[in-house]
Design an enzyme around this catalytic site. Structure first.
Site, PDB file in Angstrom:
ATOM      1  CB  ALA A 211      -2.570   5.379   3.158  1.00 38.83           C
TER       2      ALA A 211
ATOM      3  CG  HIS B  69      -0.180  12.582   8.468  1.00 36.34           C
ATOM      4  ND1 HIS B  69      -1.367  13.258   8.983  1.00 36.34           N
ATOM      5  CD2 HIS B  69       0.145  12.107   9.721  1.00 36.34           C
ATOM      6  CE1 HIS B  69      -1.382  13.487  10.337  1.00 36.34           C
ATOM      7  NE2 HIS B  69      -0.363  12.667  10.619  1.00 36.34           N
TER       8      HIS B  69
ATOM      9  CB  ILE C 291       2.854   7.782   4.023  1.00 31.70           C
ATOM     10  CG1 ILE C 291       2.190   6.997   2.987  1.00 31.70           C
ATOM     11  CG2 ILE C 291       3.792   7.203   4.845  1.00 31.70           C
ATOM     12  CD1 ILE C 291       3.297   6.614   2.134  1.00 31.70           C
ATOM     13  CD  GLU C 292      -1.864   7.602  -0.134  1.00 34.51           C
ATOM     14  OE1 GLU C 292      -2.774   8.184  -0.754  1.00 34.51           O
ATOM     15  OE2 GLU C 292      -1.536   6.455  -0.460  1.00 34.51           O
ATOM     16  CG  MET C 293      -5.923  11.653   3.061  1.00 28.83           C
ATOM     17  SD  MET C 293      -7.545  11.267   2.271  1.00 28.83           S
ATOM     18  CE  MET C 293      -8.552  12.476   3.146  1.00 28.83           C
TER      19      MET C 293
END
Lengths: 334, 334
Positions: free
Chosen positions: B140, B100, B142-144
């Protein structure tokens, strides 16, 4: 003089909006077909090929690799296919494109489907051809954000790309990895991303049962109300620029390219092919549904309020423009 | 007590590293096969199915849609397939995962290929099963970066998802759109992403010509030097945790999950299946090539310096672990 007045001159004489009444038996017959079908063009399976970029399987295969290649972006995770997502009608189904580091652009991602049929590329036509268009998103800071020199250098790291460029362009593979050839390969791949054999195409080609009665009524309303003035030709776009202000947009459009006051708020007519699967709509992606989009177009471009039945009919017709999606397997990248 | 000493106890007696000499005629024969093949296991085509999540075509199809679905991310452009990219060995081929808004995580993206054969998920094993793993990356930051409640609400906007959840789980489709069922569908899809019939598998199953002589020498070196102590079973991982410090890493590994000092710097043994196409290597993705990775493993885990020939042989063997990639078509999302 506003645009509504200008476009009215181009239109055939038509009745008051929404008052068209075509009976079911008339819709089913040959007369209806012979009246309306000639106004439209079915979509060929392959887009026109320019003289300076012959279409070969090797170029198409290389173009496919490059289209799915995220390592020609600064982050290493954004490829052409990120925004032109094959799972989402080769677009992204969000209002405005989201690229490098989550930056959001000003405009809605146009589908690449049938883009080889367009006479101009991008919403503002700042590229005339697919070859001119192809490199822009790689280096755009809010998209893939990679200087083209770096992108070329990165591709040269892979023996598989050297082989693929040699197969596509002949000669020394490493020396063939150039900006111009990246553009040619991407353009070649895109020329294969077409969606023929939609219900609409099958109807045009003589299958009278390919459209429902409602879709036929919508087709007649589309033609009789003048939508064809701009949405014409095989991709249902004239590839020309027309002034329009859609809800929520302050975008000056083609004016930013030419500096010509006459181009203020002008945008390229978008294709209507596959429009049912390429929502949301307009240059700012600010309109969520086809029904709203049809109403906005009636109001802005034709100066009329469509009644609910006409809107529903045209929306049904627009659904008939969804063709066979290209069967593209995901390439195994080096 | 350092890890090198601990692992040495688990190993069979072996000669000095790199001094193994197996002649070409010996490699070709049945004796070599009957000595080494039984130490390994070929990969089944489907991963083990848990009792509480039967594998059905409807669940797999739904799981595939969800795997490619970027609209369950906050940006609308990141899906499971962004980092677990089918074009890149179902991983991303960059050192550390980028999610993200371009945030870079601490660890290298593990491939999802053959992940149904793992007894623990994530580098630190914080999930035991694919079902437990599946939802983590969606929420998460820092992910989705999408709260699960929002992801569920977004899926409920689509009639097609209601139908797909009803087909997969029965009953009322809308009510079946739950976190648990999203996880079950994603896990079911992942259990089909396996890579059987590699040259290595064909050799194990009796095709003595499936490996080159160099690959056979590498297979023997792999077994004789003790790599099998951790890289065992059909996916060549024991799914257990071992302390390792790879170049450039300060990551405490499983310690962050358990708080147990014994788990400091312990990471799950990664699969070696398809290791040639899932570079770069190790928990921090800091090692670019297989040759370097083999040297690091010799040094860190086995306390030995492999000579160049042994490294080359093992690397050749590791290339034989690339199997048939799953034939996954890109789904048309609603």
């Amino acid at each position: 003089m506003n645009w509504t007045h200008r476009i009215s001159k181009m239109l055939p004489i038509f009745g008051a909006a929404g008052l068209l009444a075509v009976s079911g038996s008339a819709l089913a017959g040959d007369n209806f077909h012979s009246k309306y079908a000639p106004m439209f063009e079915p979509l060929p399976a392959i887009a026109p090929i320019p003289g300076n970029n012959s279409l070969t399987p090797a170029k198409v295969e290389l173009g496919k690799m490059l289209f799915f290649e995220p390592r020609i972006s600064a982050s290493g995770v954004i490829s052409c296919a990120t925004c032109h997502n094959p799972a989402l009608g080769w677009s992204d189904r969000i209002p405005r494109a989201t690229g490098h580091d989550g930056q959001v652009g000003d405009r809605n991602t146009p589908t690449v489907l049938n883009s080889g049929f367009f006479g101009a590329q991008f919403w503002d036509g700042r590229a005339a051809t697919l070859e001119e268009q192809a490199l822009g998103p790689i280096e755009a800071g809010i998209e893939m954000n990679m200087p083209l020199e770096q992108a070329i250098a990165r591709l040269k790291e892979f023996d598989e790309y050297k082989k693929a460029f040699a197969a596509a362009f002949g000669g020394n593979g490493e020396r063939q990895i150039t900006e111009a050839n990246v553009a040619k390969a991407l353009a070649s791949f895109q020329r294969t991303l077409n969606t023929p054999n939609s219900p609409f195409d099958r109807y045009l080609q003589g299958d009278l049962s390919a459209l429902t009665d409602q879709q036929k009524r919508g087709m007649a309303a589309f033609a009789d109300n003048g939508c064809l003035a701009c949405h014409s030709g095989p991709a249902l776009t004239d590839s020309n620029f027309h002034a329009i202000k859609v809800p929520g947009s302050t975008d000056v459009g083609r004016f930013a390219v030419t500096g010509d006051e006459a181009d203020r708020h002008r945008f390229k007519t978008p294709t209507l092919r596959n429009v049912a699967v390429t929502y949301p709509y307009f240059n700012n992606g600010g309109t969520a549904t086809l029904g709203e989009a049809v109403q906005v177009m009636g109001r802005e471009m034709l100066g009329r309020e469509f009644n609910k039945r006409t809107v529903d009919d045209i929306v049904a017709f627009l659904h008939s423009l969804t063709g066979e999606m290209p069967d593209v397997s995901i390439p195994a990248l080096p």
